[in-house]
Enzyme design. Structure first.
Site, short mmCIF file in Angstrom:
data_model
loop_
_atom_site.label_atom_id
_atom_site.label_comp_id
_atom_site.label_asym_id
_atom_site.label_seq_id
_atom_site.Cartn_x
_atom_site.Cartn_y
_atom_site.Cartn_z
NE ARG A 12 -1.32 2.53 2.84
CZ ARG A 12 -0.77 3.67 3.28
NH1 ARG A 12 -0.65 4.71 2.48
NH2 ARG A 12 -0.34 3.78 4.53
CG HIS A 204 3.59 4.87 9.19
ND1 HIS A 204 2.91 3.87 8.52
CD2 HIS A 204 3.93 5.77 8.23
CE1 HIS A 204 2.85 4.16 7.23
NE2 HIS A 204 3.47 5.31 7.04
CG HIS A 206 7.75 7.72 5.39
ND1 HIS A 206 7.51 7.32 4.10
CD2 HIS A 206 6.58 7.57 6.05
CE1 HIS A 206 6.24 6.95 3.98
NE2 HIS A 206 5.65 7.10 5.15
CB CYS A 237 3.55 10.55 1.05
SG CYS A 237 1.88 11.16 1.29
CG ASN A 246 6.49 3.16 5.46
OD1 ASN A 246 5.61 2.84 4.70
ND2 ASN A 246 6.30 3.98 6.46
C1 HMG Z 1 -10.65 11.49 0.67
C2 HMG Z 1 -10.94 11.84 -0.77
C3 HMG Z 1 -11.78 10.76 -1.42
C4 HMG Z 1 -11.70 13.15 -0.79
O1 HMG Z 1 -11.75 13.64 -2.12
P1 HMG Z 1 -12.84 14.69 -2.58
O2 HMG Z 1 -12.55 15.03 -4.00
O3 HMG Z 1 -12.90 15.80 -1.58
O4 HMG Z 1 -14.13 13.78 -2.39
P2 HMG Z 1 -15.57 13.75 -2.96
O5 HMG Z 1 -16.40 13.09 -1.92
O6 HMG Z 1 -15.96 15.12 -3.46
O7 HMG Z 1 -15.43 12.76 -4.21
C5 HMG Z 1 -14.79 13.09 -5.40
C6 HMG Z 1 -14.84 11.90 -6.34
O8 HMG Z 1 -14.12 10.82 -5.77
C7 HMG Z 1 -14.99 9.69 -5.58
N1 HMG Z 1 -14.64 9.04 -4.31
C8 HMG Z 1 -14.72 9.57 -3.08
N2 HMG Z 1 -14.29 8.68 -2.18
C9 HMG Z 1 -13.95 7.58 -2.86
C10 HMG Z 1 -13.43 6.32 -2.46
N3 HMG Z 1 -13.20 6.03 -1.18
N4 HMG Z 1 -13.18 5.41 -3.40
C11 HMG Z 1 -13.42 5.69 -4.71
N5 HMG Z 1 -13.89 6.87 -5.16
C12 HMG Z 1 -14.14 7.80 -4.22
C13 HMG Z 1 -16.37 10.28 -5.56
O9 HMG Z 1 -17.33 9.30 -5.91
C14 HMG Z 1 -16.25 11.39 -6.57
O10 HMG Z 1 -16.26 10.82 -7.88
P3 HMG Z 1 -16.92 11.62 -9.12
O11 HMG Z 1 -18.33 11.89 -8.72
O12 HMG Z 1 -16.10 12.89 -9.26
O13 HMG Z 1 -16.73 10.69 -10.26
C15 HMG Z 1 -9.63 12.05 -1.59
O14 HMG Z 1 -8.98 13.16 -1.10
C16 HMG Z 1 -8.71 10.86 -1.52
O15 HMG Z 1 -9.02 9.80 -2.02
N6 HMG Z 1 -7.55 11.05 -0.88
C17 HMG Z 1 -6.63 9.94 -0.66
C18 HMG Z 1 -5.23 10.42 -0.70
C19 HMG Z 1 -4.32 9.26 -0.43
O16 HMG Z 1 -4.62 8.11 -0.67
N7 HMG Z 1 -3.12 9.59 0.12
C20 HMG Z 1 -2.13 8.57 0.44
C21 HMG Z 1 -2.52 7.75 1.63
S1 HMG Z 1 -2.22 8.54 3.19
C22 HMG Z 1 -0.57 8.19 3.48
O17 HMG Z 1 0.09 7.61 2.66
C23 HMG Z 1 0.00 8.54 4.82
C24 HMG Z 1 0.14 7.32 5.75
C25 HMG Z 1 -1.22 6.75 6.10
O18 HMG Z 1 0.87 6.29 5.12
C26 HMG Z 1 0.85 7.75 7.05
C27 HMG Z 1 2.09 8.62 6.84
O19 HMG Z 1 3.09 8.14 6.30
O20 HMG Z 1 2.01 9.79 7.18
#
Ligand code: HMG
Length: 297
Positions: A12, A204, A206, A237, A246
């Site tokens: 992931r 966690h 990096h 990220c 990581n």
């Molecule tokens: C949170 C949102 C969805 C808000 O995104 P948004 O644009 O504000 O959300 P929305 O509700 O307005 O939805 C926009 C579109 O996304 C779709 N949608 C909405 N939700 C989903 C879903 N779950 N699965 C699939 N589709 C989804 C939704 O249906 C819509 O589709 P459209 O109508 O435009 O065709 C977006 O910002 C997002 O997906 N962000 C994820 C970013 C990400 O994955 N970052 C990396 C992971 S975090 C990380 O790595 C850190 C960590 C955890 O490892 C710890 C560390 O190291 O610090």
């Protein structure tokens, strides 16, 4: 013997930032190989918006196709109810919500404020628990933010405490950009453990500045026993420019075994898995142990 639980991030956190789409069958094989190494907790998928992170769009295919090993928890990121529903349908054993200690990072990563993220997680936690799933809560930027710089331990403790009170079963503390040092890590953990029991906390870290193992050693000395790591040090990220992966799982296992801490992981197999995925992705292996390991060690 004292033991540490490793949470494997390779499939992931490790793959989400790969610039070229990784074939689904490679992702599946990676998860299976990691389970064969003795890892019992693997974050295998991410049910986020495919517009935001296209690399993870095949989460359902990965989770439904993997050969499951008994006793292994296959978990997934779920930022909202939509993600949770997809994770449930694909058979995730555990899910994770994620927010940050800094407002700017939270907005860049999940497009809302920290307070809004907590509101968004409330129904996710409720529904996940109704289905008998544990929920992990990530706090990013616990030792520094790419947009705001230093983050105070009190700010981290506030968000970690809020996630815990919301019902998260475990809180993972992310040094997203790897700027932390051992002293800062200890200060941060000391503040957070006032809000969340130590047994519920994971590190966690990096390795961007090469401090991750030192930071881990520091928090291990404080009694923390859950560590997130990524095979071959895969990762980065998308919302933290310059962040590397990581800490490498191979290096963590080498450290832990050297300290007499049990992990249940076969290091030789893990090294081979790290070499295999590095070759498949055309990446330099980010694990020092992976580079140095010799079969008769
Ligand atoms: C949170 C949102 C969805 C808000 O995104 P948004 O644009 O504000 O959300 P929305 O509700 O307005 O939805 C926009 C579109 O996304 C779709 N949608 C909405 N939700 C989903 C879903 N779950 N699965 C699939 N589709 C989804 C939704 O249906 C819509 O589709 P459209 O109508 O435009 O065709 C977006 O910002 C997002 O997906 N962000 C994820 C970013 C990400 O994955 N970052 C990396 C992971 S975090 C990380 O790595 C850190 C960590 C955890 O490892 C710890 C560390 O190291 O610090």
């Amino acid at each position: 013997m004292d033991s540490v639980r490793l949470v494997e991030m390779g499939p992931r956190d490790g793959l989400q930032n790969e610039p070229v789409q990784v074939p689904t069958h490679i992702k599946i094989e990676l998860v299976e190989r990691l389970a064969d190494c003795g890892l019992t907790h693997i974050e295998a998928a991410s049910f986020v918006s495919p517009k935001w992170v296209p690399q993870m769009a095949d989460g359902s295919e990965v989770l439904t196709a993997i050969r499951r090993r008994q006793g292994v928890i296959y978990s997934a990121l779920t930022p909202n109810v939509k993600g949770l529903e997809a994770a449930l349908a694909a058979g995730a054993d555990e899910v994770a919500v994620f927010t940050a200690a800094s407002e700017s990072f939270c907005r860049k990563n999940i497009n809302c404020s920290v307070a809004q993220s907590l509101e968004r997680f409330t129904p996710v936690l409720q529904l996940a628990h109704e289905h008998g799933l544990r929920v992990r809560g990530y706090v990013s930027t616990v030792l520094g933010c790419p947009y705001e710089g230093d983050i105070t331990p009190a700010a981290v403790a506030r968000v970690a405490g809020a996630l815990y009170r919301l019902g998260c079963d475990e809180i993972s503390l992310g040094d997203t950009i790897g700027t932390g040092t051992p002293k800062k890590a200890i200060a941060m953990l000391s503040a957070v453990r006032q809000e969340v029991p130590l047994a519920r906390l994971a590190a966690h870290f990096h390795d961007t500045y090469g401090q991750a193992l030192a930071n881990l050693y520091a928090v291990l000395e404080q009694g923390l026993r859950i560590i997130d790591s990524s095979v071959a040090g895969l990762g980065g990220c998308p919302y933290a420019k310059g962040a590397t992966g990581n800490v490498a799982s191979e290096d963590v296992v080498y450290l832990l075994h050297g300290l007499g801490l049990e992990t249940g992981v076969n290091l030789d197999r893990l090294v081979h898995t790290g070499r295999w995925i590095s070759r498949r992705l055309g990446r330099v292996n980010g694990a020092k142990t992976g580079l140095a390991w010799h079969p008769n060690k």
